[in-house]
Write a protein that holds these residues in place. Structure first.
Motif, PDB file in Angstrom:
ATOM      1  N   HIS B  37       0.981  -1.084  -0.015  1.00 30.28           N
ATOM      2  CA  HIS B  37       0.093  -0.255  -0.043  1.00 30.28           C
ATOM      3  C   HIS B  37       1.025   1.271  -0.328  1.00 30.28           C
ATOM      4  CE1 HIS B  37      -2.848   3.222   1.484  1.00 30.28           C
ATOM      5  NE2 HIS B  37      -2.681   2.943   2.430  1.00 30.28           N
ATOM      6  N   TYR B  85      -9.258  -0.565  -3.235  1.00 25.94           N
ATOM      7  CA  TYR B  85      -8.572  -1.929  -2.521  1.00 25.94           C
ATOM      8  C   TYR B  85      -9.993  -2.924  -2.456  1.00 25.94           C
ATOM      9  CZ  TYR B  85      -4.576   0.709  -1.882  1.00 25.94           C
ATOM     10  OH  TYR B  85      -3.115   1.168  -2.520  1.00 25.94           O
ATOM     11  N   GLN B  89      -9.654  -6.242  -4.413  1.00 28.04           N
ATOM     12  CA  GLN B  89      -9.508  -7.534  -3.696  1.00 28.04           C
ATOM     13  C   GLN B  89     -10.732  -8.689  -4.728  1.00 28.04           C
ATOM     14  OE1 GLN B  89      -8.978  -6.527   0.388  1.00 28.04           O
ATOM     15  NE2 GLN B  89      -6.955  -7.074  -0.203  1.00 28.04           N
ATOM     16  N   MET B  98      -2.546  -3.845  -7.766  1.00 32.06           N
ATOM     17  CA  MET B  98      -3.199  -3.676  -6.676  1.00 32.06           C
ATOM     18  C   MET B  98      -1.767  -2.448  -6.531  1.00 32.06           C
ATOM     19  SD  MET B  98      -5.887  -4.740  -5.190  1.00 32.06           S
ATOM     20  CE  MET B  98      -5.520  -4.736  -3.761  1.00 32.06           C
ATOM     21  N   SER B 102      -2.170   1.588  -5.961  1.00 33.56           N
ATOM     22  CA  SER B 102      -1.018   2.335  -5.037  1.00 33.56           C
ATOM     23  C   SER B 102      -0.810   3.421  -5.034  1.00 33.56           C
ATOM     24  CB  SER B 102      -1.265   1.190  -3.824  1.00 33.56           C
ATOM     25  OG  SER B 102       0.292   0.856  -3.415  1.00 33.56           O
TER      26      SER B 102
END
Lengths: 390, 294
Positions: B37, B85, B89, B98, B102
């Motif tokens: 992240h 997110y 996911q 991901m 980020s």
């Protein structure tokens, strides 16, 4: 337990996916629009915005590409020069001249993108900029390939002298280095520690200053390089402190780092007098340093004539920022070339070398065979949150 | 030149405390969510600017401004999870997707801050700048002492929270094995959201401390993220005490290394340390083998 597992399986085949795709696409589009939206700005004379773009010499458009950090930590310099250039543009009231500005963030990569766009999309015939030396060095050869001249108001690295298409309305640091070295000596300090930003401008200025100071029998006891906009400078200052210099000379072009530097010098209990390069001469640095700048001595290029100052205040109702006078002269040099009948890139470059001569905000401007101007320096001392000329 | 060991250690402790707060939040989010992240750095910057808005511009009392800032950081973290997110996911996006998301968030938030606040130097101005006090040869300002103590206290409290409370235990369970935790009746998505809320609150505190100690710059999130990330990897990304130790180690390596090497190698020192750990001990100092899920 079973319920949860079931939940997970239903989520997998949930037909919501399409609506999420749409939302994501919209967000991406917004993001793209946002990024393009902030990158480009046009300013042209209000009188001729709707003129048709024909190719006859009388009405041929000249595009001036303006490159400068308009965002990022050096934006204060870029904005100040842009405003001054716009003032000159308004005053000269040139027909068929457009100025298109692009942001470089004082980064080589940003400058290359900006110049490529200006040269191939906007067909700029001349470039005004960049503000920082590193990006200027990066794009000068690109402009040279297109036969386009660059006029900078603030890039001072001596390495730029050798670029054949590069002009500047500010003297090279080879002059400032000598001036600064004499200044430190005159004040009676024999040992000096130099702290400089680790890029083209800082390194070149450091080399000149060190050579000149040693030529005058001074001793440079420590040289420390920091990353341009780094704000944790204690490790370098601890090293400098241990060498016990008579005075400190700080070279920088990022207000963030320079403010942090002044604060941390004071916090670490270093009482040596501090000399700063010309980028320190900005009100935001005094405001940010909250008193830690008191006594700071700055060697600065000319702030420009009183006449320029008055015109600027009348137009913007604020004090001219750093390099404003040089920015005004940079536009005026280009404008004078265009006024003399130059329309193509080659004609403008030729005129800059040979015919452009005028009394600008910083004095008489006439480029020499290297595209340089001479110049005088003045010393400012920070006292009670203001700079006082010494 | 005498070797100012006390001053160098003080410098390391100050910067290490900031890195540690960033690293711990990052490590908590990474261990429960299993993706990098990077926008965590943007939360720190947003917190700094939130404090600037509430305290310096709106003149709210300092404590209230801090509480609002921390709350706002949690909200930002939670929203990032819910809006970006979690949907990704749910669609079983790979960790690369991901990661890219980020980076996009980091860039977006930094640029939004730049748009609203501009790029000029912002300082909070809570305390006057003055010479620090001499403690055993190191000169350190009262603010820096508060900074280090706050950071150490928070890190201890957070460590105890993860070890002793039910919520902490549940978070560790999800970090250990998400499916297994789910079978045991825990709700992983909820716990992942909670990890974002807690991790971002820690980022908010880091933002406050940085804003007080240094000045604000919209692009500082990236730098902090790199350092915090390095600290977490060095210490062991799944382990809270590991991330803390790793961050202090990165801070010390930077400061002591710069003494011996020419300056300009400061970042190189951090990355050399990072590479050495990735090559020789990828699990980090306190690392445990948690590759069971893959």
């Amino acid at each position: 337990m079973k319920k949860q597992l079931k939940n997970q399986t239903t989520q997998k085949i949930n037909p919501q996916i399409t609506s999420q795709k749409i939302i994501l696409t919209i967000m991406l589009l917004l993001l793209t629009a946002f990024m393009f939206g902030c990158s480009s700005n046009e300013s042209s004379n209000p009188t001729n915005t709707n003129l048709p773009n024909t190719n006859s010499p009388a009405t041929q458009q000249v595009v001036i590409g303006f490159i400068a950090p308009l965002t990022g930590d050096a934006a204060a310099y870029g904005q100040s020069i842009l405003k001054a250039a716009q003032l000159a543009q308004k005053e000269m009231n040139l027909q068929n001249v457009r100025m298109i500005s692009e942001d470089t963030r004082c980064e080589a990569q940003g400058a290359v993108t900006a110049v490529n766009k200006l040269l191939s999309v906007d067909n700029a015939q001349v470039i005004l900029g960049d503000v920082c030396s590193g990006p200027s060095l990066a794009v000068a050869p690109i402009a040279q390939q297109h036969g386009v001249a660059m006029v900078s108001a603030s890039a001072t690295s001596p390495a730029l002298t050798k670029e054949p298409n590069f002009f500047r309305t500010i003297p090279s640091d080879s002059l400032q280095g000598a001036f600064a070295a004499s200044l430190v000596k005159e004040k009676g300090y024999n040992t000096l520690a130099i702290i400089y930003s680790n890029e083209d401008y800082g390194k070149a200025f450091h080399d000149v200053l060190k050579a000149e100071f040693e030529k005058q029998d001074g001793k440079v006891v420590d040289s420390e390089a920091y990353e341009r906009s780094e704000t944790d400078l204690r490790s370098y200052l601890t090293k400098v402190k241990a060498t016990h210099p008579d005075a400190l000379f700080v070279i920088g072009n990022s207000p963030d780092a320079m403010v942090a530097m002044l604060k941390q010098i004071k916090e670490l209990g270093m009482t040596q007098p501090i000399f700063g390069s010309e980028a320190f001469k900005a009100q935001e640095i005094l405001d940010g340093a909250q008193g830690a700048a008191d006594g700071l001595m700055v060697s600065s290029v000319s702030l420009g004539s009183q006449e320029f100052h008055d015109k600027y205040v009348l137009e913007y109702n604020s004090e001219p920022g750093p390099f404003a006078a040089q920015g005004y002269d940079a536009f005026k040099a280009i404008g004078t070339a265009i006024q003399s009948g130059a329309h193509t890139a080659a004609q403008i470059q030729d005129a800059l070398y040979n015919t452009v001569k005028f009394d600008g905000a910083t004095g008489s401007i006439k480029f020499d065979a290297q595209g340089e101007v001479g110049g005088n320096y003045v010393v400012f001392v920070a006292k009670n949150n203001a700079f006082v000329q010494e | 030149m005498s070797f100012p060991i006390a001053q160098l250690l003080a410098n390391s402790l100050i910067i290490g405390s900031i890195y540690a707060l960033v690293a711990v939040g990052f490590s908590l989010i990474y261990s429960t969510n299993r993706f990098v992240h990077l926008a965590h750095g943007a939360t720190v910057v947003a917190a700094g600017y939130a404090l600037y808005s509430t305290f310096t511009l709106l003149h709210l009392p300092f404590i209230l401004a801090c509480i609002l800032t921390i709350a706002l950081s949690s909200v930002i973290g939670f929203l990032m999870f819910k809006a970006i997110y979690e949907p990704l996911q749910k669609r079983k996006s790979s960790t690369v997707i991901m990661l890219i998301a980020s980076i996009g968030l980091l860039t977006l938030i930094e640029n939004l801050i730049l748009l609203f606040f501009g790029a000029d130097v912002k300082t909070i101005g809570l305390l006057e700048v003055r010479q620090g006090i001499n403690i055993a040869g190191a000169i350190i300002t009262p603010l820096q002492i508060v900074l280090v103590l706050t950071s150490l206290t928070l890190l201890t409290v957070f460590y105890l929270f993860m070890k002793k409370t039910t919520l902490g235990r549940n978070l560790r369970a999800v970090a250990d094995h998400k499916e297994l935790a789910s079978i045991m009746g825990l709700n992983p998505t909820r716990l992942m959201a909670i990890s974002f809320i807690i991790g971002s609150a820690l980022a908010g505190i880091a933002g406050i401390l940085i804003a007080l100690e240094q000045n604000l710059d919209p692009s500082m999130g990236t730098d902090l993220m790199i350092k915090g990330f390095s600290g977490a990897i060095v210490g062991g990304i799944y382990s809270v005490p590991g991330s803390i130790l790793g961050s202090y180690l990165v801070g010390t390596a930077e400061n002591v290394g710069t003494w011996f090497l020419p300056s300009g190698y400061k970042n190189a020192i951090t990355f050399t340390l990072l590479f050495l750990f990735l090559l020789l001990r990828p699990k980090g100092i306190f690392g445990v083998d948690k590759g069971v899920r893959e």
